[in-house]
Design an enzyme around this catalytic site. Structure first.
Site, PDB file in Angstrom:
ATOM      1  CB  SER A 113      36.514  52.907  70.541  1.00  0.00           C
ATOM      2  OG  SER A 113      35.145  53.079  70.289  1.00  0.00           O
ATOM      3  CB  ILE A 124      37.574  50.862  80.257  1.00  0.00           C
ATOM      4  CG1 ILE A 124      37.482  50.206  81.635  1.00  0.00           C
ATOM      5  CG2 ILE A 124      36.852  52.203  80.207  1.00  0.00           C
ATOM      6  CD1 ILE A 124      36.090  49.824  82.085  1.00  0.00           C
ATOM      7  CD  GLU A 125      34.227  50.455  72.515  1.00  0.00           C
ATOM      8  OE1 GLU A 125      34.063  50.874  71.346  1.00  0.00           O
ATOM      9  OE2 GLU A 125      33.621  49.462  72.978  1.00  0.00           O
ATOM     10  CB  ILE A 126      37.443  55.981  76.256  1.00  0.00           C
ATOM     11  CG1 ILE A 126      37.707  55.333  77.629  1.00  0.00           C
ATOM     12  CG2 ILE A 126      37.046  57.447  76.403  1.00  0.00           C
ATOM     13  CD1 ILE A 126      38.955  55.820  78.293  1.00  0.00           C
TER      14      ILE A 126
END
Length: 130
Positions: A113, A124-126
């Site tokens: 991530s 916001i974690e992608i």
């Protein structure tokens, strides 16, 4: 009893900046729809089979969360592209990465991530599946 998440509601203090981040930077699609009681025009950010309904702080739709405030969310999205491409897209958009890439534990398996903050300072974690 529960199968999956259909949508969630994000309260924003900065609608235009919020829409810009989720559409331009993250690639979601802005959608207008009529809903609620009484029916009114609303907006949502669509991705995959889910969406994020938008509420503007002070003009929320009923019913709403008990204390709807911008910046209170911590969300994790699984990317449809490799994380290296996500990082390049964030760099191209001049969007700062807060942390990462790092290994984390996702709902079904390990994930890799990066973290960013949206215009309302939600975390916001992608991620990509590891």
């Amino acid at each position: 009893m529960i199968d999956h998440l259909d949508h969630l509601v994000l309260t924003t203090a900065r609608r235009e900046a919020c829409v810009d981040f989720y559409t331009r930077v993250l690639g979601m699609q802005l959608e207008s729809f009529v809903g609620g009681t009484p029916p009114v025009e609303r907006q949502a950010l669509k991705f995959g089979n889910q969406k994020i309904n938008l509420h503007v702080q002070g003009s929320e739709f009923e019913p709403k969360a008990h204390l709807p405030v911008p910046g209170a969310l911590d969300l994790c999205f699984i990317a449809s592209i490799p994380l290296a491409q996500v990082i390049e897209r964030l760099k191209a958009a001049n969007w700062p990465i807060v942390e990462g890439p790092v290994m984390r534990t996702g709902a079904t398996q390990k994930i890799r991530s990066v973290y960013v903050r949206d215009p309302d300072f939600n975390l916001i974690e992608i991620s990509e599946l590891a």
